[in-house]
Motif scaffolding. Structure first.
Motif, mmCIF file in Angstrom:
data_model
loop_
_atom_site.group_PDB
_atom_site.id
_atom_site.type_symbol
_atom_site.label_atom_id
_atom_site.label_comp_id
_atom_site.label_asym_id
_atom_site.label_seq_id
_atom_site.Cartn_x
_atom_site.Cartn_y
_atom_site.Cartn_z
ATOM 1 N N ARG A 1 0.975 -1.547 -0.019
ATOM 2 C CA ARG A 1 0.392 0.065 -0.035
ATOM 3 C C ARG A 1 0.651 1.460 -0.237
ATOM 4 N N ARG A 2 1.866 1.383 0.512
ATOM 5 C CA ARG A 2 2.826 2.412 0.709
ATOM 6 C C ARG A 2 3.678 2.593 -0.790
ATOM 7 N N TYR A 3 3.136 1.719 -0.972
ATOM 8 C CA TYR A 3 4.666 1.814 -2.140
ATOM 9 C C TYR A 3 3.981 2.263 -2.851
ATOM 10 N N TYR A 4 2.113 1.565 -3.452
ATOM 11 C CA TYR A 4 1.383 2.472 -4.255
ATOM 12 C C TYR A 4 1.082 3.987 -4.162
ATOM 13 N N GLN A 5 0.616 4.103 -2.847
ATOM 14 C CA GLN A 5 0.741 5.758 -3.069
ATOM 15 C C GLN A 5 1.558 6.553 -2.635
ATOM 16 N N LYS A 6 3.282 6.310 -2.573
ATOM 17 C CA LYS A 6 4.169 6.743 -3.113
ATOM 18 C C LYS A 6 4.588 6.918 -4.382
ATOM 19 N N PHE A 7 4.627 5.800 -4.865
ATOM 20 C CA PHE A 7 4.978 5.624 -6.335
ATOM 21 C C PHE A 7 3.912 5.438 -7.211
ATOM 22 N N ILE A 8 2.683 5.452 -7.158
ATOM 23 C CA ILE A 8 1.712 5.693 -8.563
ATOM 24 C C ILE A 8 1.011 6.373 -9.419
ATOM 25 N N PRO A 9 1.299 8.202 -7.921
ATOM 26 C CA PRO A 9 1.361 9.402 -8.594
ATOM 27 C C PRO A 9 2.695 9.805 -9.283
ATOM 28 N N ARG A 10 3.778 9.031 -9.609
ATOM 29 C CA ARG A 10 5.319 9.935 -9.517
ATOM 30 C C ARG A 10 5.580 9.063 -10.440
ATOM 31 N N PHE A 11 4.878 8.014 -11.352
ATOM 32 C CA PHE A 11 4.750 7.065 -11.679
ATOM 33 C C PHE A 11 3.304 7.759 -13.091
ATOM 34 N N ALA A 12 2.601 8.361 -12.602
ATOM 35 C CA ALA A 12 2.451 8.979 -13.954
ATOM 36 C C ALA A 12 2.232 10.145 -14.043
ATOM 37 N N ALA A 13 2.899 10.956 -13.590
ATOM 38 C CA ALA A 13 3.464 12.407 -13.288
ATOM 39 C C ALA A 13 4.230 12.158 -14.582
ATOM 40 N N ALA A 14 5.616 11.191 -14.529
ATOM 41 C CA ALA A 14 6.682 10.637 -15.172
ATOM 42 C C ALA A 14 6.380 9.508 -16.724
ATOM 43 N N SER A 15 5.185 9.426 -17.067
ATOM 44 C CA SER A 15 5.376 8.994 -17.906
ATOM 45 C C SER A 15 4.683 9.713 -19.071
ATOM 46 N N ARG A 16 4.984 8.868 -20.512
ATOM 47 C CA ARG A 16 4.740 10.557 -21.312
ATOM 48 C C ARG A 16 3.230 10.530 -22.235
ATOM 49 N N LEU A 17 2.627 9.245 -21.461
ATOM 50 C CA LEU A 17 0.992 8.653 -21.671
ATOM 51 C C LEU A 17 1.180 7.460 -20.893
ATOM 52 N N ILE A 18 -0.564 8.024 -20.062
ATOM 53 C CA ILE A 18 -1.384 7.019 -19.638
ATOM 54 C C ILE A 18 -2.557 6.139 -20.000
ATOM 55 N N LEU A 19 -2.385 4.684 -20.452
ATOM 56 C CA LEU A 19 -2.953 4.252 -21.314
ATOM 57 C C LEU A 19 -3.574 3.580 -19.539
ATOM 58 N N THR A 20 -5.610 3.243 -19.425
ATOM 59 C CA THR A 20 -5.962 2.521 -19.211
ATOM 60 C C THR A 20 -7.136 1.503 -20.074
ATOM 61 N N VAL A 21 -8.274 1.085 -18.938
ATOM 62 C CA VAL A 21 -8.792 -0.344 -19.779
ATOM 63 C C VAL A 21 -10.421 0.831 -19.481
ATOM 64 N N SER A 22 -10.643 1.834 -19.596
ATOM 65 C CA SER A 22 -11.853 2.428 -19.598
ATOM 66 C C SER A 22 -12.218 3.811 -19.010
ATOM 67 N N GLU A 23 -13.578 4.154 -19.785
ATOM 68 C CA GLU A 23 -13.545 6.025 -19.435
ATOM 69 C C GLU A 23 -13.737 6.192 -17.870
ATOM 70 N N PHE A 24 -13.707 4.581 -17.116
ATOM 71 C CA PHE A 24 -14.604 5.340 -15.936
ATOM 72 C C PHE A 24 -12.857 5.179 -15.183
ATOM 73 N N SER A 25 -12.225 4.514 -15.336
ATOM 74 C CA SER A 25 -10.818 4.790 -14.444
ATOM 75 C C SER A 25 -9.819 5.651 -15.092
ATOM 76 N N ARG A 26 -10.249 6.327 -16.560
ATOM 77 C CA ARG A 26 -9.725 7.444 -17.066
ATOM 78 C C ARG A 26 -9.870 8.532 -16.222
ATOM 79 N N LYS A 27 -11.429 9.382 -15.862
ATOM 80 C CA LYS A 27 -12.106 9.960 -15.305
ATOM 81 C C LYS A 27 -11.751 9.803 -13.772
ATOM 82 N N ASP A 28 -11.006 8.689 -13.096
ATOM 83 C CA ASP A 28 -10.584 8.184 -11.809
ATOM 84 C C ASP A 28 -8.933 8.661 -11.773
ATOM 85 N N ILE A 29 -8.285 8.929 -12.832
ATOM 86 C CA ILE A 29 -6.663 8.823 -13.075
ATOM 87 C C ILE A 29 -6.577 10.124 -13.622
#
Length: 381
Positions: A127-155
């Motif tokens: 949980r700590r790893y996800y909470q710390k790194f997923i937002p940073r991964f999102a910021a560092a990525s050139r593009l994020i893909l996800t599998v539904s419009e629901f998840s897109r809006k959530d991200i």
């Protein structure tokens, strides 16, 4: 062009949602694009079935990353060294994680933010790893893909990202899934339920899959109908399954609940095909792959009216409030008592699952790789 890919999730006989996405996309991508070099990064000895074509070069990077401390070592120390050596044009990571220590353009698939909405389902360090790194991964990525419009809006909402940085590449359903001949339906019922009819659930046994309320609903269904119908639970036991076990032990009709554990895809296909319906009343899903897998097998679907599931199922499934055992029970009764309702949802399911193909997913992933750094103008037919 050189495309580096994180393939550590490709484990023979253990492909679930993220693993299926990775496998189905990559096997098409590398075959349809022989002009590119693909470097597959594994974290342990790999199965040769995942080296899909001659243009794939496997690279094993140790140590096996299955714990947050090893995640950090693999993604932030070992992986960047290989990227510096290979100098790929883009790094594709389909399992929610990427590296922060590279200048290579990154395309990252973030399937959902379940860790954020249900933090109690993750072990403390995970949980700590996800909470710390997923937002940073999102910021560092050139593009994020996800599998539904629901998840897109959530991200977008959770990470305050520009709208054009997150795009949808929905899951598909393989042609491997197909209706089960009647004789095999009889065989599968005999194998698991002594010949009786059954409802089926497919997924990992974890709290947000809502098996506690499903068990309550099934007990109520049995009390109402006095039928011999069984409930078949297909999937591995995941972290924090204690509440599920406790709810099962409290059931009145627990002898008519069958746990198969993890079974082969061929067995899952037959279990879909022989069922009265798939009952997938999860509380939260980024997509909900069993919905369209079941529909491809002519199995009607009961699913939830929350998160991505109404989007994926549209009007082709019987939607229920997952927090209401009574609502789930009434759906079970409806599909048991009224064959014409089952036929209706089978027909609607056939139409719905045609919207989702792995070729479409692959096309969208490739477009994303092009946007992020692949220069080739060639696209899929």
């Amino acid at each position: 062009m050189r495309i580096a890919v994180n393939t550590r999730i490709l484990l023979a006989g253990k492909l679930e949602g993220v693993g299926k996405f990775t496998h189905e996309v990559l096997q098409r991508l590398v075959v349809q694009h022989p002009e590119h070099e693909f470097y597959f990064f594994f974290d342990r000895p790999y199965d040769k079935q995942f080296i899909y074509a001659p243009n794939v070069k496997p690279v094993v990077i140790y140590p096996p990353a299955r714990h947050p401390f090893l995640f950090y070592l693999w993604f932030e120390i070992m992986l960047p060294r290989i990227l510096r050596q290979l100098k790929p044009d883009v790094f594709f990571s389909p399992d929610n994680f990427t590296t922060l220590r590279t200048t290579v353009p990154r395309v990252t698939v973030i399937h959902d933010l379940a860790y954020q909405h249900f933090p109690e389902e993750k072990r403390y360090f995970d949980r700590r790893y996800y909470q710390k790194f997923i937002p940073r991964f999102a910021a560092a990525s050139r593009l994020i893909l996800t599998v539904s419009e629901f998840s897109r809006k959530d991200i977008l909402k959770s990470f305050n990202l520009p709208p054009d940085k997150v795009k949808v590449a929905p899951c598909g359903v393989s042609d491997f899934f197909k209706p089960t001949p009647f004789a095999q339906q009889i065989d599968i019922r005999q194998k698991y339920c002594a010949g009786e009819m059954y409802f089926v659930f497919v997924g990992a046994l974890q709290p947000r899959k809502n098996l506690v309320n499903l068990f309550k609903a099934f007990d109520a269904f049995k009390n109402l109908t006095r039928s011999e119908v069984n409930l078949v639970i297909v999937g591995r036991k995941a972290w924090k399954a204690g509440s599920i076990v406790k709810a099962y032990q409290a059931m009145t009709h627990k002898t008519e609940v069958v746990f198969t554990g993890r079974v082969s895809d061929a067995e899952v296909r037959q279990l879909y095909g022989g069922a009265l319906a798939l009952v997938f009343a999860s509380v939260f899903e980024g997509f909900g792959l069993p919905i369209i897998e079941a529909q491809k097998c002519d199995c009607p679907v009961i699913t939830s009216n929350t998160s991505s599931m109404p989007e994926v199922a549209a009007d082709s499934a019987l939607l229920v409030d997952p927090h209401s055992p009574d609502a789930i029970c009434q759906a079970l009764v409806q599909l048991y008592h009224y064959p014409e309702r089952r036929d209706y949802y089978i027909r609607r399911g056939r139409e719905n699952c045609r919207r989702y193909t792995w070729q479409q997913t692959t096309n969208l992933v490739y477009q994303g790789l092009q946007e992020a750094g692949v220069k080739s103008k060639k696209s899929f037919d």
